[in-house]
Design a protein around this motif. Structure first.
Motif, mmCIF file in Angstrom:
data_model
loop_
_atom_site.group_PDB
_atom_site.id
_atom_site.type_symbol
_atom_site.label_atom_id
_atom_site.label_comp_id
_atom_site.label_asym_id
_atom_site.label_seq_id
_atom_site.Cartn_x
_atom_site.Cartn_y
_atom_site.Cartn_z
ATOM 1 N N THR A 66 0.835 -1.204 0.000
ATOM 2 C CA THR A 66 0.000 0.000 0.000
ATOM 3 C C THR A 66 0.868 1.252 0.000
ATOM 4 O OG1 THR A 66 -1.759 -1.154 1.196
ATOM 5 C CG2 THR A 66 -1.808 1.253 1.226
ATOM 6 N N GLY A 67 1.894 1.249 0.855
ATOM 7 C CA GLY A 67 2.815 2.387 0.889
ATOM 8 C C GLY A 67 3.568 2.558 -0.411
ATOM 9 N N LEU A 68 3.967 1.427 -1.029
ATOM 10 C CA LEU A 68 4.710 1.480 -2.293
ATOM 11 C C LEU A 68 3.845 2.025 -3.425
ATOM 12 C CD1 LEU A 68 7.323 0.697 -3.837
ATOM 13 C CD2 LEU A 68 6.285 -1.548 -4.229
ATOM 14 N N THR A 70 1.132 3.891 -3.252
ATOM 15 C CA THR A 70 0.611 5.254 -3.066
ATOM 16 C C THR A 70 1.708 6.310 -3.090
ATOM 17 O OG1 THR A 70 0.682 4.923 -0.656
ATOM 18 C CG2 THR A 70 -1.404 4.493 -1.769
ATOM 19 N N ARG A 71 2.927 5.899 -3.390
ATOM 20 C CA ARG A 71 4.027 6.871 -3.451
ATOM 21 C C ARG A 71 4.164 7.493 -4.833
ATOM 22 N NH1 ARG A 71 6.169 9.168 0.865
ATOM 23 N NH2 ARG A 71 8.193 9.334 -0.141
ATOM 24 N N ASN A 72 3.335 7.092 -5.792
ATOM 25 C CA ASN A 72 3.413 7.677 -7.135
ATOM 26 C C ASN A 72 2.147 8.471 -7.433
ATOM 27 O OD1 ASN A 72 1.391 5.776 -8.077
ATOM 28 N ND2 ASN A 72 3.030 4.232 -8.058
ATOM 29 N N TYR A 73 2.119 9.072 -8.601
ATOM 30 C CA TYR A 73 0.998 9.958 -8.978
ATOM 31 C C TYR A 73 -0.321 9.200 -9.031
ATOM 32 C CZ TYR A 73 -1.957 13.029 -11.768
ATOM 33 O OH TYR A 73 -3.012 13.792 -12.212
ATOM 34 N N ASN A 76 -1.504 8.318 -5.512
ATOM 35 C CA ASN A 76 -2.025 9.499 -4.822
ATOM 36 C C ASN A 76 -3.406 9.889 -5.342
ATOM 37 O OD1 ASN A 76 0.148 9.926 -3.076
ATOM 38 N ND2 ASN A 76 1.305 11.061 -4.629
ATOM 39 N N ASP A 104 -1.717 10.626 11.162
ATOM 40 C CA ASP A 104 -0.741 11.473 10.461
ATOM 41 C C ASP A 104 0.181 12.157 11.456
ATOM 42 O OD1 ASP A 104 -1.767 10.773 8.046
ATOM 43 O OD2 ASP A 104 -2.908 12.616 7.725
ATOM 44 N N SER A 108 3.845 10.418 11.292
ATOM 45 C CA SER A 108 4.594 11.246 10.346
ATOM 46 C C SER A 108 6.031 11.409 10.821
ATOM 47 C CB SER A 108 3.930 12.617 10.194
ATOM 48 O OG SER A 108 4.709 13.453 9.377
#
Length: 203
Positions: A66-68, A70-73, A76, A104, A108
């Motif tokens: 999920t983190g991987l 959502t790190r691109n356009y 997002n 967050d 964060s």
């Protein structure tokens, strides 16, 4: 003599028992992620028996992917669309936005919540407790206060997951030269596990 041996045994076994219980509870909860798989893909059907920990690995893999993603356009864009949908649902929007703001703040890498352990007089003057700085009062609250204030979380003992939220004058807070982990150990042990000698300064 028997009492001494019994207490010694308790001091050794109780921490071990609680540790294993917590780990078992966490693994059991994370194993529920196996329900996301089709029945024929689950370990009990593939291997003929349930294997504890497989769900934990699956959960960690889902979090990582999920983190991987959502790190691109594109990722997002998908997240923004998902959050926009949730924000349009009554009740769900208030719960989701509140939880997201807290997560967050806590997770964060550039956040300041729970990064600083302090001392503050509580519940009355002359009595001191350890607390953690969570930030500053909101602008709407700050306009009703005179001077510079900080927001604190005062955990309870021996369960630090419950506690009290305070807004106190910054001048009344003493910053401790100890990590949050050390401070938590001191709180959970009810002062039995004493931190190393560090200096304390005004926050």
């Amino acid at each position: 003599m028997l009492r001494k041996y019994f207490i010694t045994g308790l001091l050794i076994l109780v921490p071990l028992a609680i540790t294993f219980w917590v780990i078992n509870s966490v693994i059991g909860t994370m194993d529920q992620s196996l329900l996301l798989l089709p029945p024929e893909w689950r370990p009990e059907n593939l291997l003929g028996r349930h294997i504890p920990g497989v769900g934990t690995i699956l959960t960690l893999l889902i979090i990582f992917l999920t983190g991987l993603l959502t790190r691109n356009y594109v990722g997002n864009y998908v997240v923004a669309g998902w959050e926009s949908l949730l924000n349009r649902i009554p009740i769900v929007n208030s719960i989701y936005s509140s939880v997201k703001q807290v997560s967050d703040t806590l997770f964060s890498s550039d956040g300041n919540a729970f990064r600083t352990a302090v001392m503050v007089q509580y519940p009355r003057e002359g009595m001191w407790t350890i607390a953690f700085v969570t930030g500053a009062p909101s602008q709407q609250v700050q306009q009703h206060l005179t001077g510079d204030y900080v927001s604190l979380y005062v955990p309870t003992t021996p369960n630090p997951t419950s506690g009290f939220f305070l807004m106190v004058p910054k001048a009344d807070v003493i910053e401790l030269d100890m990590s949050v982990d050390v401070a938590l150990k001191h709180i959970v042990s009810m002062g039995v596990v004493a931190p190393e000698n560090h200096s304390a300064t005004k926050h």
